[in-house]
Design an enzyme around this catalytic site. Structure first.
Site, PDB file in Angstrom:
ATOM      1  N   TYR A  14       9.681  19.675   6.136  1.00  0.00           N
ATOM      2  CA  TYR A  14       9.209  20.983   5.675  1.00  0.00           C
ATOM      3  C   TYR A  14       8.060  20.852   4.673  1.00  0.00           C
ATOM      4  O   TYR A  14       6.993  21.463   4.834  1.00  0.00           O
ATOM      5  CB  TYR A  14      10.341  21.821   5.029  1.00  0.00           C
ATOM      6  CG  TYR A  14       9.738  22.943   4.236  1.00  0.00           C
ATOM      7  CD1 TYR A  14       9.228  24.057   4.891  1.00  0.00           C
ATOM      8  CD2 TYR A  14       9.541  22.836   2.853  1.00  0.00           C
ATOM      9  CE1 TYR A  14       8.569  25.060   4.189  1.00  0.00           C
ATOM     10  CE2 TYR A  14       8.886  23.823   2.152  1.00  0.00           C
ATOM     11  CZ  TYR A  14       8.401  24.930   2.821  1.00  0.00           C
ATOM     12  OH  TYR A  14       7.725  25.893   2.135  1.00  0.00           O
ATOM     13  N   GLU A  62       6.339  23.583  -3.931  1.00  0.00           N
ATOM     14  CA  GLU A  62       7.197  23.430  -2.748  1.00  0.00           C
ATOM     15  C   GLU A  62       8.477  22.671  -3.067  1.00  0.00           C
ATOM     16  O   GLU A  62       9.538  22.979  -2.535  1.00  0.00           O
ATOM     17  CB  GLU A  62       6.435  22.736  -1.613  1.00  0.00           C
ATOM     18  CG  GLU A  62       5.310  23.570  -1.018  1.00  0.00           C
ATOM     19  CD  GLU A  62       5.784  24.905  -0.454  1.00  0.00           C
ATOM     20  OE1 GLU A  62       6.989  25.045  -0.169  1.00  0.00           O
ATOM     21  OE2 GLU A  62       4.950  25.811  -0.316  1.00  0.00           O
ATOM     22  N   ASP A 106      11.412  26.278   7.338  1.00  0.00           N
ATOM     23  CA  ASP A 106      12.473  26.418   6.339  1.00  0.00           C
ATOM     24  C   ASP A 106      13.487  27.456   6.831  1.00  0.00           C
ATOM     25  O   ASP A 106      13.451  27.872   7.989  1.00  0.00           O
ATOM     26  CB  ASP A 106      11.869  26.831   4.994  1.00  0.00           C
ATOM     27  CG  ASP A 106      11.355  28.259   5.034  1.00  0.00           C
ATOM     28  OD1 ASP A 106      11.092  28.778   6.132  1.00  0.00           O
ATOM     29  OD2 ASP A 106      11.232  28.871   3.956  1.00  0.00           O
ATOM     30  N   CYS A 117      13.594  46.449   9.173  1.00  0.00           N
ATOM     31  CA  CYS A 117      12.844  46.441  10.432  1.00  0.00           C
ATOM     32  C   CYS A 117      11.848  47.605  10.522  1.00  0.00           C
ATOM     33  O   CYS A 117      10.804  47.494  11.163  1.00  0.00           O
ATOM     34  CB  CYS A 117      13.809  46.495  11.614  1.00  0.00           C
ATOM     35  SG  CYS A 117      14.917  45.062  11.693  1.00  0.00           S
ATOM     36  N   GLN A 169      15.528  25.399  -1.794  1.00  0.00           N
ATOM     37  CA  GLN A 169      16.848  25.969  -2.062  1.00  0.00           C
ATOM     38  C   GLN A 169      16.886  26.733  -3.388  1.00  0.00           C
ATOM     39  O   GLN A 169      17.947  26.814  -4.029  1.00  0.00           O
ATOM     40  CB  GLN A 169      17.908  24.853  -2.074  1.00  0.00           C
ATOM     41  CG  GLN A 169      17.970  24.075  -0.786  1.00  0.00           C
ATOM     42  CD  GLN A 169      18.472  24.903   0.365  1.00  0.00           C
ATOM     43  OE1 GLN A 169      19.640  25.221   0.459  1.00  0.00           O
ATOM     44  NE2 GLN A 169      17.564  25.299   1.253  1.00  0.00           N
ATOM     45  N   THR A 170      15.739  27.247  -3.813  1.00  0.00           N
ATOM     46  CA  THR A 170      15.659  27.917  -5.108  1.00  0.00           C
ATOM     47  C   THR A 170      14.772  29.152  -4.988  1.00  0.00           C
ATOM     48  O   THR A 170      13.706  29.087  -4.384  1.00  0.00           O
ATOM     49  CB  THR A 170      15.079  26.962  -6.178  1.00  0.00           C
ATOM     50  OG1 THR A 170      15.784  25.721  -6.117  1.00  0.00           O
ATOM     51  CG2 THR A 170      15.211  27.546  -7.570  1.00  0.00           C
ATOM     52  N   TRP A 198       1.338  29.680  -8.010  1.00  0.00           N
ATOM     53  CA  TRP A 198       0.863  28.578  -7.164  1.00  0.00           C
ATOM     54  C   TRP A 198      -0.077  29.068  -6.070  1.00  0.00           C
ATOM     55  O   TRP A 198      -0.485  28.298  -5.209  1.00  0.00           O
ATOM     56  CB  TRP A 198       2.035  27.811  -6.554  1.00  0.00           C
ATOM     57  CG  TRP A 198       3.110  28.686  -5.978  1.00  0.00           C
ATOM     58  CD1 TRP A 198       3.169  29.147  -4.699  1.00  0.00           C
ATOM     59  CD2 TRP A 198       4.265  29.177  -6.654  1.00  0.00           C
ATOM     60  NE1 TRP A 198       4.292  29.910  -4.533  1.00  0.00           N
ATOM     61  CE2 TRP A 198       4.994  29.949  -5.719  1.00  0.00           C
ATOM     62  CE3 TRP A 198       4.768  29.049  -7.959  1.00  0.00           C
ATOM     63  CZ2 TRP A 198       6.184  30.585  -6.043  1.00  0.00           C
ATOM     64  CZ3 TRP A 198       5.952  29.680  -8.269  1.00  0.00           C
ATOM     65  CH2 TRP A 198       6.655  30.435  -7.326  1.00  0.00           C
TER      66      TRP A 198
END
Length: 355
Positions: A126, A43, A144, A205, A48-49, A30
């Site tokens: 979102y 989107e 998100d 980090c 949630q995937t 995409w």
DNA sequence: CAACCGTGGAC
DNA sequence: TGTCCAAGGTT
């Protein structure tokens, strides 16, 4: 209200984030162009995937439904079949409803006005921000889970990110931080950073491009933030799954209700265990479906965990005479044709156990 | 607001 | 095996 944005050097943060994103972004289907429809579909699928799960579905979906109008003209069952296995099937049904609106009211062109987009079914805060920024380069927040985690750490925000109210705090923060020049890279950069570096567990980090700005890193709180309250655990429901096969090799299946769990998907017959005693299943089948059972065997049991419910399924197979009682929502289908129907995963497992 | 709405990956 | 959680939206 605390002004979290003042805790960091905003200009330097923007610059470092966008620079890192432009040099480290993943190659994804995409991201090949900025087609608003493809951005939109991606989107919705990504809600949630995980990315790796979405990629093959996205490619197949765009091939099958290349434009909003193509999707608008498809049958809902076709769309659900394309979505089979992705979960949260209302996403597919809402998307189909929305592209129909796009075809009828906007000439098949995805609108670029915020007010128009946000009225489309399935486009919440979102997704609105994601499409506005990624497809149309408008400075709109797209908050998100990644963004809340990254910014919690960056600005040392200790509010519970599981609370709906907290998301508004982050949206207000992003409105202050977002790049006016490149909102697309800024929003995607926050999410990409969350996915690749600033992960929930053991964030990397040492490789973070914005650690110089990160409040959590400086106080060694990266493993404490974000604060997130626990969700309650699922309740269990037990069923018999009744697989009926008649003498011509046809299977009895039924369409689920148009609302609620797995809406409009197909399944084998289900019966709550508390309704009928185990020993009385066979006479129950003969009475309800007006048939005669020749063979009865119990197959493997299935435990399936949904987001808020657990199913325990005892699978019973019945070889029967012709079935005289078939409800409107039910169908007798040849085994070879059954893969034309959208089945949720637990019932795909049932089918596998038949062979 | 809190509950509902799927599935598979990671540890 | 259990637990968290992943580019959320609707009611």
């Amino acid at each position: 209200m605390t002004d979290y944005a003042k805790r960091i050097d905003q200009d330097a943060f923007r610059r470092d984030l966008i620079n890192w994103f432009n040099n480290n972004k993943r190659t994804l289907p995409w991201r090949e162009d900025q087609d608003p429809y493809k951005v939109w579909v991606s989107e919705i699928m990504l809600q949630q995937t995980q990315v790796d799960t979405v990629i093959p579905y996205f490619n197949a979906f765009i091939r099958q439904f290349p434009t909003p109008s193509a999707l608008a003209d498809a049958d809902e069952q076709e769309v659900l079949k394309a979505w089979e296995g992705l979960g949260y099937y209302s996403r597919a049904r809402n998307l189909k409803t929305a592209v129909k609106e796009v075809k009828e009211s906007y000439g098949g062109v995805v609108p670029k006005e915020k007010q128009s987009l946000s009225k489309l079914k399935g486009i919440g805060p979102y997704t609105l921000g994601a499409i506005m920024s990624i497809a149309y380069n408008q400075p709109e927040p797209a908050v998100d889970g990644n963004v809340m985690r990254v910014l919690s750490r960056l600005c040392n925000i200790e509010e519970d990110i599981a609370k709906p109210k907290t998301k508004k705090t982050f949206e207000a923060l992003v409105r202050q931080l977002i790049s006016e020049q490149d909102p697309s890279s800024f929003n995607q950069g926050l999410m990409e950073l969350g996915a690749l570096i600033c992960r929930p567990q053991s964030p990397k980090c040492d490789r973070c491009p914005v650690k110089a700005h990160c409040q959590a890193f400086h106080s060694n709180k990266q493993n404490v933030l974000p604060i997130k309250s626990k969700k309650k655990k699922q309740s269990t429901h037990s069923y018999y799954v009744l697989v009926l096969e008649d003498q011509s090799g046809q299977l009895l299946i039924e369409k689920r209700p148009e609302n609620g769990l797995l809406a409009n998907m197909w399944q084998f017959m289900m019966l709550e265990k508390k309704e009928v005693d185990q020993a009385l299943i066979l006479p129950y089948v003969e009475e309800v479906y007006q048939t005669q059972v020749f063979e009865h065997k119990q197959l493997e049991s299935i435990k399936h965990v949904f987001s808020h419910v657990i199913w325990e399924l005892d699978v019973h197979y019945f070889k029967v005479e012709n079935i005289k009682h078939v409800e409107h929502s039910q169908m007798l289908v040849e085994k070879s044709k059954i893969d034309a129907f959208p089945f949720p995963v637990p019932h795909q497992k049932v089918y596998q156990y038949l062979n």
